[in-house]
Design an enzyme around this catalytic site. Structure first.
Site, short mmCIF file in Angstrom:
data_model
loop_
_atom_site.label_atom_id
_atom_site.label_comp_id
_atom_site.label_asym_id
_atom_site.label_seq_id
_atom_site.Cartn_x
_atom_site.Cartn_y
_atom_site.Cartn_z
N ARG A 91 0.76 -1.20 0.04
CA ARG A 91 0.05 0.02 0.18
C ARG A 91 0.80 1.39 -0.04
NH1 ARG A 91 -2.96 -3.73 -0.72
NH2 ARG A 91 -4.82 -4.24 0.38
N SER A 135 -11.03 -0.27 3.10
CA SER A 135 -10.12 -0.44 4.22
C SER A 135 -9.85 0.86 4.85
CB SER A 135 -8.95 -1.41 3.90
OG SER A 135 -9.38 -2.50 3.52
N GLU A 146 -5.28 4.25 6.00
CA GLU A 146 -4.94 4.24 4.62
C GLU A 146 -5.45 5.39 3.65
OE1 GLU A 146 -5.35 0.32 2.73
OE2 GLU A 146 -6.61 1.30 1.33
P1 FAD Z 1 -8.55 9.34 -5.22
O1 FAD Z 1 -9.25 8.66 -4.02
O2 FAD Z 1 -9.33 10.17 -6.05
O3 FAD Z 1 -7.15 9.55 -5.06
C1 FAD Z 1 -6.15 8.74 -4.01
C2 FAD Z 1 -5.08 9.59 -3.93
O4 FAD Z 1 -4.16 9.47 -5.18
C3 FAD Z 1 -4.75 10.96 -3.57
O5 FAD Z 1 -4.02 11.15 -2.88
C4 FAD Z 1 -4.83 12.07 -4.87
O6 FAD Z 1 -4.41 13.16 -4.78
C5 FAD Z 1 -4.02 10.83 -5.44
N1 FAD Z 1 -4.08 10.65 -7.19
C6 FAD Z 1 -5.34 10.50 -7.80
N2 FAD Z 1 -5.22 10.36 -9.15
C7 FAD Z 1 -3.99 10.80 -9.59
C8 FAD Z 1 -3.00 10.95 -10.41
N3 FAD Z 1 -3.44 10.86 -11.75
N4 FAD Z 1 -1.61 11.44 -10.40
C9 FAD Z 1 -1.29 11.71 -8.97
N5 FAD Z 1 -1.91 11.37 -7.88
C10 FAD Z 1 -3.26 10.90 -7.92
N6 FAD Z 1 -7.73 -0.40 -2.40
C11 FAD Z 1 -6.90 -1.33 -2.69
O7 FAD Z 1 -5.51 -1.17 -2.64
N7 FAD Z 1 -7.46 -2.93 -2.72
C12 FAD Z 1 -8.71 -2.80 -2.79
O8 FAD Z 1 -9.20 -3.92 -2.73
C13 FAD Z 1 -9.72 -1.81 -2.34
N8 FAD Z 1 -11.08 -2.11 -2.30
C14 FAD Z 1 -11.79 -0.98 -2.15
C15 FAD Z 1 -13.15 -1.15 -1.94
C16 FAD Z 1 -14.00 0.16 -1.84
C17 FAD Z 1 -15.49 -0.32 -1.58
C18 FAD Z 1 -13.28 1.28 -1.89
C19 FAD Z 1 -14.37 2.38 -1.52
C20 FAD Z 1 -12.30 1.35 -1.89
C21 FAD Z 1 -11.10 0.44 -1.81
N9 FAD Z 1 -9.86 0.35 -2.33
C22 FAD Z 1 -9.03 -0.60 -2.49
C23 FAD Z 1 -9.45 2.04 -2.08
C24 FAD Z 1 -9.31 2.76 -3.36
O9 FAD Z 1 -10.34 2.21 -4.40
C25 FAD Z 1 -8.00 2.55 -4.29
O10 FAD Z 1 -6.97 2.95 -3.53
C26 FAD Z 1 -7.98 3.31 -5.55
O11 FAD Z 1 -6.84 3.25 -6.26
C27 FAD Z 1 -8.08 4.90 -5.26
O12 FAD Z 1 -8.35 5.47 -6.75
P2 FAD Z 1 -9.19 6.87 -6.89
O13 FAD Z 1 -9.19 7.15 -8.47
O14 FAD Z 1 -10.50 6.89 -6.41
O15 FAD Z 1 -8.24 7.64 -6.24
P1 NAP Z 2 -10.24 -11.34 4.26
O1 NAP Z 2 -10.30 -12.17 2.97
O2 NAP Z 2 -11.16 -11.33 5.24
O3 NAP Z 2 -8.68 -11.29 4.91
C1 NAP Z 2 -8.27 -10.51 5.87
C2 NAP Z 2 -7.05 -10.18 5.68
O4 NAP Z 2 -6.21 -11.14 5.81
C3 NAP Z 2 -6.81 -9.38 4.49
O5 NAP Z 2 -6.73 -8.02 4.81
C4 NAP Z 2 -5.60 -9.93 4.05
O6 NAP Z 2 -4.42 -9.03 3.79
C5 NAP Z 2 -5.05 -11.24 4.86
N1 NAP Z 2 -4.94 -12.36 4.25
C6 NAP Z 2 -5.89 -13.59 4.01
N2 NAP Z 2 -5.38 -14.30 3.24
C7 NAP Z 2 -4.06 -14.17 3.24
C8 NAP Z 2 -3.18 -15.02 2.70
N3 NAP Z 2 -3.21 -16.22 2.17
N4 NAP Z 2 -1.91 -14.68 2.86
C9 NAP Z 2 -1.51 -13.30 3.49
N5 NAP Z 2 -2.72 -12.34 3.96
C10 NAP Z 2 -3.95 -12.98 3.95
O7 NAP Z 2 -10.04 -9.91 3.48
P2 NAP Z 2 -11.26 -8.74 3.08
O8 NAP Z 2 -11.17 -7.58 3.60
O9 NAP Z 2 -12.34 -9.62 2.53
O10 NAP Z 2 -10.52 -8.35 1.78
C11 NAP Z 2 -10.15 -9.14 0.50
C12 NAP Z 2 -8.94 -8.66 -0.45
O11 NAP Z 2 -9.29 -7.45 -0.77
C13 NAP Z 2 -7.69 -8.26 0.55
O12 NAP Z 2 -6.65 -8.56 -0.20
C14 NAP Z 2 -7.73 -6.72 0.82
O13 NAP Z 2 -6.81 -6.37 1.11
C15 NAP Z 2 -8.33 -6.47 -0.19
N6 NAP Z 2 -9.30 -5.20 0.11
C16 NAP Z 2 -8.73 -3.92 0.02
C17 NAP Z 2 -9.40 -2.91 0.38
C18 NAP Z 2 -8.73 -1.46 0.61
O14 NAP Z 2 -9.58 -0.58 0.85
N7 NAP Z 2 -7.30 -1.49 0.76
C19 NAP Z 2 -10.69 -3.03 0.56
C20 NAP Z 2 -11.22 -4.23 0.52
C21 NAP Z 2 -10.69 -5.13 0.04
P3 NAP Z 2 -4.21 -7.89 2.75
O15 NAP Z 2 -5.08 -6.86 2.93
O16 NAP Z 2 -2.88 -7.60 2.90
O17 NAP Z 2 -4.44 -8.68 1.49
#
Ligand code: FAD
Ligand code: NAP
Length: 338
Positions: A165, A238, A334
Site C-alpha cells: 500500500r 479498508s 490508509e
Molecule cells: P482518489 O481517492 O481520487 O485519490 C487517491 C490519492 O491519489 C489522492 O492522494 C490523490 O491526490 C492521488 N491521485 C489520484 N489520481 C492521481 C493521479 N492521476 N496522479 C497523481 N496522484 C493522483 N484499495 C486497494 O488497494 N485494494 C482494494 O481491494 C480496495 N478496495 C476498495 C473497496 C472499496 C469499496 C473502496 C471504496 C475503496 C477500495 N480501495 C481499495 C481503495 C481505493 O479504491 C484505491 O486506493 C483506488 O486506487 C483509489 O483510486 P481513486 O481514483 O478513487 O483515487
Molecule cells: P479477508 O479475505 O477477510 O482477509 C483478512 C486479511 O487477511 C486481509 O486483509 C488479507 O491481507 C489477509 N489475508 C487473507 N488471506 C491471506 C493469505 N493467504 N496470505 C496473506 N494474507 C492474507 O480480507 P477482505 O477484507 O475480505 O479483503 C479481501 C482482499 O481485498 C484483501 O486482499 C484486501 O486487502 C483487499 N481489500 C482492500 C481494500 C482497501 O481499501 N485497501 C478494501 C477491500 C478489500 P491483505 O489486505 O494484505 O491482502
C-alpha cells in the site's frame, strides 16, 4: 482555454465517503493539455492544486482551498503484442471497467484486482492490492508529470518504490501527476487462487478449471457480499492498513488471544489482520451519529449520510488509541487525508 473552471463546488459526488465539503475551484482534465493548463492557472493564481481520481481513497475533513482537478482522461491502447502484452491506459480510465476490458481481450493478470473502485491513474499511488496480487506484479511503467519542473518522466518498476500500500508517489505527495500507466499481461493465464476464499468460491460454483474471467466473477461476488457499495453507504474501503509487526509481539498477543490472525512475511515480520483486531475490540457495527464501523467488515468505516470528515477522523483516532492500548499495535490510516 479548454479547461472549465467552476467555483465553490461540492465534492460530495466526488468522494466515496460522500462527505460534503467544497472545493474553492474545480475542473476536470480530459487531456495532458488540460493538466498543464490547470497547473499554469494554479501557479498564476497562487493556489494549491489537488489531483483526484474517483475519490475512493480520500478523507476530506474541511473545505479545500485549492483547485481540485479530477482526472477524466480516457484511452486504452495495446503497445506491445508479444508473448506478454503491454497495455497502456490513461489516468482517468475507471479501474474496474479497464480490468474487464483486458479480460475481454483474453489478457490475464488483473483478475484478482476486480471491482476495486477508482481510476487507473491512482492505482500506483498505493500499489493497489487484493487477493494476493498487487499492481507491482503486472506493472510495465508509467508516465508522470513532474509538478516541480513541468517535465514528463517515464518510471520503471524499480523506480516506483512499490511496497505494501505504498509507492514513491505516495511518499512524495503532490510532486508527481500520473498521466498514464502500462501493464504487462499474459495471454496464458497464471492464476492466483490461494488467497482467502477464492478457490472455495470457484469450487462451490462447480468450476475446477477456472479462466481469468471466472476468477474475476468469483472475486466480484465475494466482494459484493462483504463490502458496502459506496453508492449505497459511503466508505473508502479498508480504513487501516494491515499492520506489520514482530514475531515476538504476535506471541505476546497470542498468549491472551490464541485465535489471533497473523500471516508470516518473507522478511520475517508478521502481518496482522487489522479487521480482526478492531472486531475483537468490539467496534464492529459501532455507530455514533452518522459515522460508524461497518456491520460486516470491521476494517471499513462508513458514513450513514451526514457524517463529516472530522467525525470519521475522530472515530478512526479512537479506534487507533483503543487498539494501541489493548494490543500494543499501531494502526496506520490508509485513505489520503485533506
Ligand atoms: P482518489 O481517492 O481520487 O485519490 C487517491 C490519492 O491519489 C489522492 O492522494 C490523490 O491526490 C492521488 N491521485 C489520484 N489520481 C492521481 C493521479 N492521476 N496522479 C497523481 N496522484 C493522483 N484499495 C486497494 O488497494 N485494494 C482494494 O481491494 C480496495 N478496495 C476498495 C473497496 C472499496 C469499496 C473502496 C471504496 C475503496 C477500495 N480501495 C481499495 C481503495 C481505493 O479504491 C484505491 O486506493 C483506488 O486506487 C483509489 O483510486 P481513486 O481514483 O478513487 O483515487
Ligand atoms: P479477508 O479475505 O477477510 O482477509 C483478512 C486479511 O487477511 C486481509 O486483509 C488479507 O491481507 C489477509 N489475508 C487473507 N488471506 C491471506 C493469505 N493467504 N496470505 C496473506 N494474507 C492474507 O480480507 P477482505 O477484507 O475480505 O479483503 C479481501 C482482499 O481485498 C484483501 O486482499 C484486501 O486487502 C483487499 N481489500 C482492500 C481494500 C482497501 O481499501 N485497501 C478494501 C477491500 C478489500 P491483505 O489486505 O494484505 O491482502
Amino acid at each position: 482555454m479548454s479547461l472549465q473552471l467552476q467555483s465553490q463546488v461540492s465534492l460530495k459526488p466526488f468522494n466515496s465517503f460522500g462527505v460534503d465539503v467544497r472545493a474553492q475551484l474545480f475542473a476536470e482534465a480530459h487531456s495532458d493539455a488540460d493538466v498543464r493548463e490547470a497547473l499554469a492557472y494554479a501557479t498564476a493564481h497562487d493556489l494549491p492544486l489537488l489531483v483526484i481520481g474517483g475519490g475512493s481513497n480520500l478523507l476530506l475533513t474541511a473545505d479545500i482551498p485549492a483547485l481540485v482537478l479530477r482526472m477524466a482522461s480516457r484511452g486504452i491502447r495495446l503497445i506491445d503484442d508479444g508473448d506478454r502484452v503491454v497495455i497502456e491506459a490513461e489516468a482517468g480510465e475507471p479501474w474496474h471497467p479497464f480490468v474487464q476490458h483486458t479480460l475481454a481481450q483474453g489478457f490475464s493478470g488483473l483478475e484478482n484486482l476486480s471491482l476495486i473502485p477508482g481510476t487507473v491513474g491512482a492505482a500506483p499511488m498505493q500499489n493497489i492490492g487484493a487477493y494476493g496480487v498487487e499492481i507491482k506484479d503486472v506493472f510495465a511503467g508509467l508516465t508522470a508529470l513532474d509538478r516541480e519542473t513541468g517535465e514528463l518522466r517515464d518510471f520503471s518498476l524499480e523506480e516506483c518504490n512499490f511496497a505494501y500500500r505504498d509507492s514513491l508517489f505516495k511518499q512524495q505527495p503532490g510532486r508527481w501527476l500520473i498521466l498514464r500507466v502500462r501493464f504487462k499481461l499474459d495471454r496464458v493465464a497464471h492464476l492466483h487462487l490461494e488467497y482467502g476464499p477464492v478457490r472455495q468460491r470457484l469450487t462451490e460454483q462447480g468450476i475446477e478449471q477456472p479462466t481469468p474471467t471466472d476468477v474475476s466473477r468469483a472475486i466480484c461476488s465475494i466482494r459484493s457480499e462483504k463490502l458496502p457499495d459506496p453508492a449505497v453507504l459511503g466508505n473508502a474501503g479498508s480504513f487501516f492498513k494491515n499492520p506489520l509487526v514482530s514475531a515476538a509481539l504476535v506471541e505476546q498477543i497470542k498468549a491472551q488471544h490464541p485465535d489471533l490472525v497473523a500471516y508470516a512475511q518473507p522478511d520475517g515480520q508478521m502481518k496482522l489482520a487489522a479487521g480482526w483486531l478492531i472486531e475483537r475490540a468490539g467496534w464492529k457495527g459501532f455507530r455514533e451519529a452518522d459515522a460508524g464501523v461497518h456491520k460486516l467488515q470491521a476494517l471499513v468505516l462508513v458514513n450513514y449520510g451526514a457524517a463529516t470528515g472530522l467525525q470519521l477522523l475522530d472515530l478512526a483516532q479512537r479506534i487507533q488509541k483503543d487498539i494501541a492500548e489493548r494490543f500494543n499495535v499501531e494502526l496506520e490510516m490508509e485513505p489520503n487525508r485533506y
